[in-house]
Design a protein around this motif. Structure first.
Motif, PDB file in Angstrom:
ATOM      1  N   ALA A 276      17.820   3.114  -4.309  1.00 33.08           N
ATOM      2  CA  ALA A 276      16.143   2.162  -4.095  1.00 33.08           C
ATOM      3  C   ALA A 276      14.822   3.553  -5.056  1.00 33.08           C
ATOM      4  N   TYR A 277      14.732   5.051  -5.055  1.00 38.47           N
ATOM      5  CA  TYR A 277      14.156   5.341  -5.471  1.00 38.47           C
ATOM      6  C   TYR A 277      13.863   5.228  -7.013  1.00 38.47           C
ATOM      7  N   VAL A 278      15.219   5.125  -7.865  1.00 38.87           N
ATOM      8  CA  VAL A 278      15.482   4.642  -8.626  1.00 38.87           C
ATOM      9  C   VAL A 278      14.595   3.565  -9.704  1.00 38.87           C
ATOM     10  N   MET A 279      14.797   2.244  -8.018  1.00 38.58           N
ATOM     11  CA  MET A 279      13.877   0.899  -8.581  1.00 38.58           C
ATOM     12  C   MET A 279      12.378   1.028  -8.454  1.00 38.58           C
ATOM     13  N   ILE A 280      12.263   1.329  -7.534  1.00 39.75           N
ATOM     14  CA  ILE A 280      10.552   2.130  -6.859  1.00 39.75           C
ATOM     15  C   ILE A 280       9.873   2.836  -9.029  1.00 39.75           C
ATOM     16  N   LYS A 281      10.841   3.668  -9.161  1.00 38.15           N
ATOM     17  CA  LYS A 281      10.108   4.814 -10.124  1.00 38.15           C
ATOM     18  C   LYS A 281      10.513   3.552 -11.454  1.00 38.15           C
ATOM     19  N   GLN A 282      11.343   2.966 -11.408  1.00 38.76           N
ATOM     20  CA  GLN A 282      10.744   2.008 -12.438  1.00 38.76           C
ATOM     21  C   GLN A 282      10.428   1.350 -12.708  1.00 38.76           C
ATOM     22  N   LEU A 283       9.903   0.023 -11.599  1.00 42.20           N
ATOM     23  CA  LEU A 283       9.002  -0.651 -11.077  1.00 42.20           C
ATOM     24  C   LEU A 283       7.348  -0.156 -11.747  1.00 42.20           C
ATOM     25  N   SER A 284       7.244   1.370 -11.129  1.00 41.09           N
ATOM     26  CA  SER A 284       5.643   2.029 -11.056  1.00 41.09           C
ATOM     27  C   SER A 284       5.759   1.735 -12.493  1.00 41.09           C
ATOM     28  N   VAL A 285       6.338   2.204 -12.866  1.00 39.48           N
ATOM     29  CA  VAL A 285       5.838   2.793 -14.487  1.00 39.48           C
ATOM     30  C   VAL A 285       6.189   1.482 -15.302  1.00 39.48           C
ATOM     31  N   TRP A 286       6.898  -0.018 -14.987  1.00 40.89           N
ATOM     32  CA  TRP A 286       6.317  -1.090 -16.065  1.00 40.89           C
ATOM     33  C   TRP A 286       5.013  -1.408 -15.015  1.00 40.89           C
TER      34      TRP A 286
ATOM     35  N   VAL B 253       9.315   8.382   7.917  1.00 33.11           N
ATOM     36  CA  VAL B 253       9.294   9.977   8.132  1.00 33.11           C
ATOM     37  C   VAL B 253       7.498  10.379   7.557  1.00 33.11           C
ATOM     38  N   ASP B 254       6.706   9.260   7.714  1.00 34.09           N
ATOM     39  CA  ASP B 254       5.327   9.095   8.043  1.00 34.09           C
ATOM     40  C   ASP B 254       5.049   9.101   6.375  1.00 34.09           C
ATOM     41  N   PHE B 255       5.455   9.005   5.211  1.00 33.16           N
ATOM     42  CA  PHE B 255       4.830   9.647   4.140  1.00 33.16           C
ATOM     43  C   PHE B 255       3.669   9.307   4.123  1.00 33.16           C
ATOM     44  N   ALA B 256       2.758   8.182   4.192  1.00 30.11           N
ATOM     45  CA  ALA B 256       1.618   8.178   3.964  1.00 30.11           C
ATOM     46  C   ALA B 256       1.218   9.090   4.731  1.00 30.11           C
TER      47      ALA B 256
ATOM     48  N   LYS C 263       0.357  -0.861   0.226  1.00 31.43           N
ATOM     49  CA  LYS C 263      -0.011  -0.592   0.128  1.00 31.43           C
ATOM     50  C   LYS C 263       0.365   1.427  -0.209  1.00 31.43           C
ATOM     51  N   LEU C 264       2.091   1.279   0.762  1.00 32.78           N
ATOM     52  CA  LEU C 264       3.132   2.211   0.727  1.00 32.78           C
ATOM     53  C   LEU C 264       2.892   2.723  -0.901  1.00 32.78           C
ATOM     54  N   LEU C 265       4.381   1.732  -1.005  1.00 25.68           N
ATOM     55  CA  LEU C 265       4.239   1.509  -2.710  1.00 25.68           C
ATOM     56  C   LEU C 265       3.310   2.164  -3.284  1.00 25.68           C
ATOM     57  N   GLU C 266       1.733   1.906  -3.536  1.00 27.15           N
ATOM     58  CA  GLU C 266       1.515   2.673  -4.058  1.00 27.15           C
ATOM     59  C   GLU C 266       1.097   4.378  -4.254  1.00 27.15           C
ATOM     60  N   GLU C 267       1.060   4.254  -2.859  1.00 28.05           N
ATOM     61  CA  GLU C 267       0.838   5.372  -2.718  1.00 28.05           C
ATOM     62  C   GLU C 267       2.277   6.397  -3.036  1.00 28.05           C
ATOM     63  N   ILE C 268       3.359   5.986  -3.657  1.00 32.35           N
ATOM     64  CA  ILE C 268       4.535   6.474  -3.657  1.00 32.35           C
ATOM     65  C   ILE C 268       4.104   6.808  -5.300  1.00 32.35           C
ATOM     66  N   ALA C 269       3.790   5.581  -6.194  1.00 34.84           N
ATOM     67  CA  ALA C 269       3.744   5.283  -6.917  1.00 34.84           C
ATOM     68  C   ALA C 269       3.017   6.281  -7.424  1.00 34.84           C
ATOM     69  N   GLU C 270       1.745   6.586  -6.786  1.00 37.87           N
ATOM     70  CA  GLU C 270       0.019   7.489  -7.400  1.00 37.87           C
ATOM     71  C   GLU C 270       0.942   9.540  -7.606  1.00 37.87           C
ATOM     72  N   VAL C 271       2.061   9.682  -6.971  1.00 37.69           N
ATOM     73  CA  VAL C 271       2.987  10.770  -6.394  1.00 37.69           C
ATOM     74  C   VAL C 271       3.679  10.556  -7.982  1.00 37.69           C
ATOM     75  N   ILE C 272       4.162   9.273  -8.775  1.00 35.88           N
ATOM     76  CA  ILE C 272       4.734   9.074  -9.424  1.00 35.88           C
ATOM     77  C   ILE C 272       3.658   9.730 -10.602  1.00 35.88           C
ATOM     78  N   LEU C 273       2.558   8.824 -10.656  1.00 38.28           N
ATOM     79  CA  LEU C 273       1.538   8.284 -11.495  1.00 38.28           C
ATOM     80  C   LEU C 273       0.596   8.715 -11.620  1.00 38.28           C
TER      81      LEU C 273
ATOM     82  N   LEU D 119      11.731   1.357   2.259  1.00 38.58           N
ATOM     83  CA  LEU D 119      10.804   1.174   3.026  1.00 38.58           C
ATOM     84  C   LEU D 119      11.010   1.757   3.663  1.00 38.58           C
ATOM     85  N   ASP D 120      11.280   1.113   4.602  1.00 43.29           N
ATOM     86  CA  ASP D 120      11.615   1.731   6.719  1.00 43.29           C
ATOM     87  C   ASP D 120      11.602   2.807   6.426  1.00 43.29           C
ATOM     88  N   LYS D 121      12.189   3.396   6.170  1.00 41.41           N
ATOM     89  CA  LYS D 121      12.677   4.902   6.181  1.00 41.41           C
ATOM     90  C   LYS D 121      11.204   6.176   5.378  1.00 41.41           C
ATOM     91  N   TYR D 122      10.397   5.442   4.596  1.00 42.30           N
ATOM     92  CA  TYR D 122       9.555   6.389   3.760  1.00 42.30           C
ATOM     93  C   TYR D 122       8.504   6.015   5.398  1.00 42.30           C
TER      94      TYR D 122
END
Length: 200
Positions: A142-152, A99-102, A45-55, A93-96
């Motif tokens: 890690a942000y590069v990994m997250i961004k690439q995988l989100s777009v893919w 900082v309570d990114f969600a 769910k956290l990954l999807e919140e991050i990806a939603e900002v990108i896309l 993901l622990d760092k996100y």
């Protein structure tokens, strides 16, 4: 060719330039009831919140959460990232979470990720140190990994292919010249033979 070599070859065919070099599925592992792969449901769910900002979702196109990119990312990280890349990914993901990114407001989330982008431009290679073994290695941030995988994951989803592109399964009839008007959508093609759209 043995099984390990075959699986690595398949990994290269389906996107070895984006994902890890070693297939994690070669190493036996077990997961708890609240997760299908390496990541927990909360991490997905956290990954999807991050990806939603990108896309982000717009009036004309679905967002990353609409495309349900989280489970796709979980499967790739679980099956194809090597142990070192997984450590970097989980640490991020622990760092996100720290900082309570969600819980951030939309503008705060955007500013946080823009800062991540800037850090990558300044330092494109990340040095990770294992706290238990004190071993260090270099890899992509890690942000590069997250961004690439989100777009893919986003471009591989059924909802995006059918809503944002003229989806035409291949093989099909070839038309060399077609009229292009203002509302003409770009063509969507499968990335490799035998690829199929993910149902979401």
């Amino acid at each position: 060719m043995n099984r390990r070599e075959i699986l690595k070859s398949v990994g290269l065919i389906v996107g070895g330039t984006v994902i890890g070099a070693d297939a994690f599925l070669l190493n036996g592992c077990t997961f708890s009831e609240d997760q299908l792969g390496l990541l927990t449901n909360d991490q997905i769910k956290l990954l999807e919140e991050i990806a939603e900002v990108i896309l982000p979702h717009t009036d004309k196109s679905p967002g990353a959460k609409d495309a349900q990119v989280g489970p796709f990312i979980d499967r790739i990280v679980t099956d194809f990232y090597n142990n070192q890349e997984q450590q970097v990914f989980l640490e991020a993901l622990d760092k996100y979470n720290e900082v309570d990114f969600a819980s951030m407001k939309p503008n705060e989330r955007e500013s946080y990720l823009l800062n991540e982008e800037q850090n990558i431009e300044e330092k494109p290679i990340y040095t990770f140190t294992n706290k238990e073994t004190n071993e260090s290695f270099e890899t992509r941030p890690a942000y590069v990994m997250i961004k690439q995988l989100s777009v893919w994951a986003y471009l591989s989803s059924e909802i995006v292919a059918k809503n944002n592109f003229n989806y035409l399964p291949i093989p099909g009839r070839y038309t060399g010249c077609v009229e292009v008007i203002e509302d003409t959508k770009p063509m969507y093609w499968r990335q490799y033979p035998g690829a199929a759209l993910r149902k979401v």
